[in-house]
Design an enzyme around this catalytic site. Structure first.
Site, PDB file in Angstrom:
ATOM      1  N   GLY A   1      43.347 -35.428  59.171  1.00 24.19           N
ATOM      2  CA  GLY A   1      42.242 -34.517  58.879  1.00 24.19           C
ATOM      3  C   GLY A   1      42.018 -34.161  57.426  1.00 24.19           C
TER       4      GLY A   1
ATOM      5  CD  GLU B   1      47.382 -29.283  57.943  1.00 17.88           C
ATOM      6  OE1 GLU B   1      46.498 -30.146  57.835  1.00 17.88           O
ATOM      7  OE2 GLU B   1      47.978 -29.086  59.001  1.00 17.88           O
ATOM      8  CG  ASP B   2      42.840 -30.765  58.634  1.00 15.52           C
ATOM      9  OD1 ASP B   2      43.922 -30.143  58.730  1.00 15.52           O
ATOM     10  OD2 ASP B   2      42.446 -31.559  59.507  1.00 15.52           O
TER      11      ASP B   2
ATOM     12  CG  ASP C   1      44.143 -24.100  65.680  1.00 17.92           C
ATOM     13  OD1 ASP C   1      43.471 -23.076  65.809  1.00 17.92           O
ATOM     14  OD2 ASP C   1      44.405 -24.844  66.646  1.00 17.92           O
TER      15      ASP C   1
ATOM     16  CE  LYS D   1      39.779 -23.468  64.463  1.00 16.13           C
ATOM     17  NZ  LYS D   1      40.093 -24.321  65.621  1.00 16.13           N
TER      18      LYS D   1
ATOM     19  CB  VAL E   1      35.297 -26.562  62.819  1.00 19.92           C
ATOM     20  CG1 VAL E   1      34.710 -25.168  62.884  1.00 19.92           C
ATOM     21  CG2 VAL E   1      36.740 -26.508  62.351  1.00 19.92           C
TER      22      VAL E   1
ATOM     23  CG  ASP F   1      39.499 -36.012  65.178  1.00 13.27           C
ATOM     24  OD1 ASP F   1      40.257 -35.128  64.737  1.00 13.27           O
ATOM     25  OD2 ASP F   1      39.785 -36.719  66.155  1.00 13.27           O
TER      26      ASP F   1
ATOM     27  NE  ARG G   1      39.811 -38.599  62.065  1.00 11.42           N
ATOM     28  CZ  ARG G   1      40.684 -37.627  62.339  1.00 11.42           C
ATOM     29  NH1 ARG G   1      40.691 -36.539  61.615  1.00 11.42           N
ATOM     30  NH2 ARG G   1      41.531 -37.741  63.331  1.00 11.42           N
TER      31      ARG G   1
HETATM   32  P1  IMP Z   1      48.003 -26.357  64.015  1.00 11.87           P
HETATM   33  O1  IMP Z   1      49.325 -27.057  64.082  1.00 11.87           O
HETATM   34  O2  IMP Z   1      47.608 -25.755  65.344  1.00 11.87           O
HETATM   35  O3  IMP Z   1      47.889 -25.364  62.876  1.00 11.87           O
HETATM   36  O4  IMP Z   1      46.880 -27.442  63.819  1.00 11.87           O
HETATM   37  C1  IMP Z   1      46.910 -28.322  62.812  1.00 11.87           C
HETATM   38  C2  IMP Z   1      46.063 -29.561  63.041  1.00 11.87           C
HETATM   39  O5  IMP Z   1      45.306 -29.544  64.249  1.00 11.87           O
HETATM   40  C3  IMP Z   1      45.064 -29.659  61.931  1.00 11.87           C
HETATM   41  O6  IMP Z   1      45.620 -30.288  60.802  1.00 11.87           O
HETATM   42  C4  IMP Z   1      43.943 -30.449  62.562  1.00 11.87           C
HETATM   43  O7  IMP Z   1      44.177 -31.815  62.426  1.00 11.87           O
HETATM   44  C5  IMP Z   1      43.994 -30.060  64.036  1.00 11.87           C
HETATM   45  N1  IMP Z   1      42.984 -28.998  64.300  1.00 11.87           N
HETATM   46  C6  IMP Z   1      43.206 -27.669  64.434  1.00 11.87           C
HETATM   47  N2  IMP Z   1      42.058 -26.994  64.655  1.00 11.87           N
HETATM   48  C7  IMP Z   1      41.081 -27.926  64.648  1.00 11.87           C
HETATM   49  C8  IMP Z   1      39.643 -27.854  64.796  1.00 11.87           C
HETATM   50  O8  IMP Z   1      39.009 -26.788  64.980  1.00 11.87           O
HETATM   51  N3  IMP Z   1      38.984 -29.049  64.718  1.00 11.87           N
HETATM   52  C9  IMP Z   1      39.603 -30.241  64.514  1.00 11.87           C
HETATM   53  N4  IMP Z   1      40.933 -30.347  64.359  1.00 11.87           N
HETATM   54  C10 IMP Z   1      41.668 -29.206  64.423  1.00 11.87           C
END
Ligand code: IMP
Length: 180
Positions: free
Chosen positions: A48, A102-103, A106, A134, A156, A162, A168
């Protein structure tokens, strides 16, 4: 385009290309000020973050290096809660100033999994740059040093992010429409 369709879902425009690029430039300026003479190593987390990492890196005005790793945790519009390393780190980070790119943060599980591994290798410093955060979804509280935008807890796509492989390439960021 204000509304797009990917697979079975509809998304509304949320952040325009110019809004994103302006913010990326601001973050690059801050990092350039903070890391002058330190030759930081950026570790961008694939897939991402590839677009954010490229635009951020282009805007830096200091010497810096970049490498990539791939961590996987998402399926469809949800986190599986299980993080795996698909491509690992091939750089020695001992005594280096490291910035993780990081993109989106979450749940925070991806960075919660990765950061202790990096600390183990004793970098000189370790900071996080995330384009999106978020806060309502974050289960593993993290200090994000450079945040682009804090956003609501909605899925998103675009600008590297994606939905099941699609979206993407979009220059803007789109938010999932509420289901009727
Ligand atoms: P986390 O481990 O839950 O913080 O999520 C990290 C990864 O999940 C990010 O680097 C994204 O690749 C993917 N991700 C989390 N939220 C979204 C979203 O809203 N859209 C697309 N990819 C997401």
């Amino acid at each position: 385009m204000a509304v797009i369709r990917l697979h079975d879902k509809t998304f509304d425009i949320y952040l325009s290309e110019s809004t994103i690029l302006e913010k990326v430039k601001e973050i690059a300026e801050q990092i350039s000020n903070d890391y002058e003479g330190k030759n930081p190593l950026f570790i961008a987390i694939l897939n991402g973050s590839f677009m954010f990492a490229a635009d951020l890196f282009k805007q830096l005005t200091i010497d810096a290096e970049i490498c990539f790793i791939k961590l996987v945790s998402y399926k469809g519009v949800r986190s599986t809660g299980h993080v795996t390393t698909a491509i690992g780190l091939d750089h020695d980070i001992f005594n280096r100033h490291v910035i993780i790119v990081e993109d989106i943060v979450d749940t925070g599980k991806t960075l919660g999994f990765f950061i202790p591994k990096l600390h183990h290798q004793q970098p000189a410093s370790l900071k996080i740059a995330a384009l999106l955060h978020k806060p309502e979804a974050t289960l593993h509280p993290l200090e994000i040093d450079y945040t682009g935008f804090s956003i609501p807890n909605k899925f998103v796509v675009g600008y590297g992010l994606d939905y099941d492989g699609l979206g993407r390439n979009l220059r803007e960021i789109y938010q999932l429409c509420e289901e009727a």
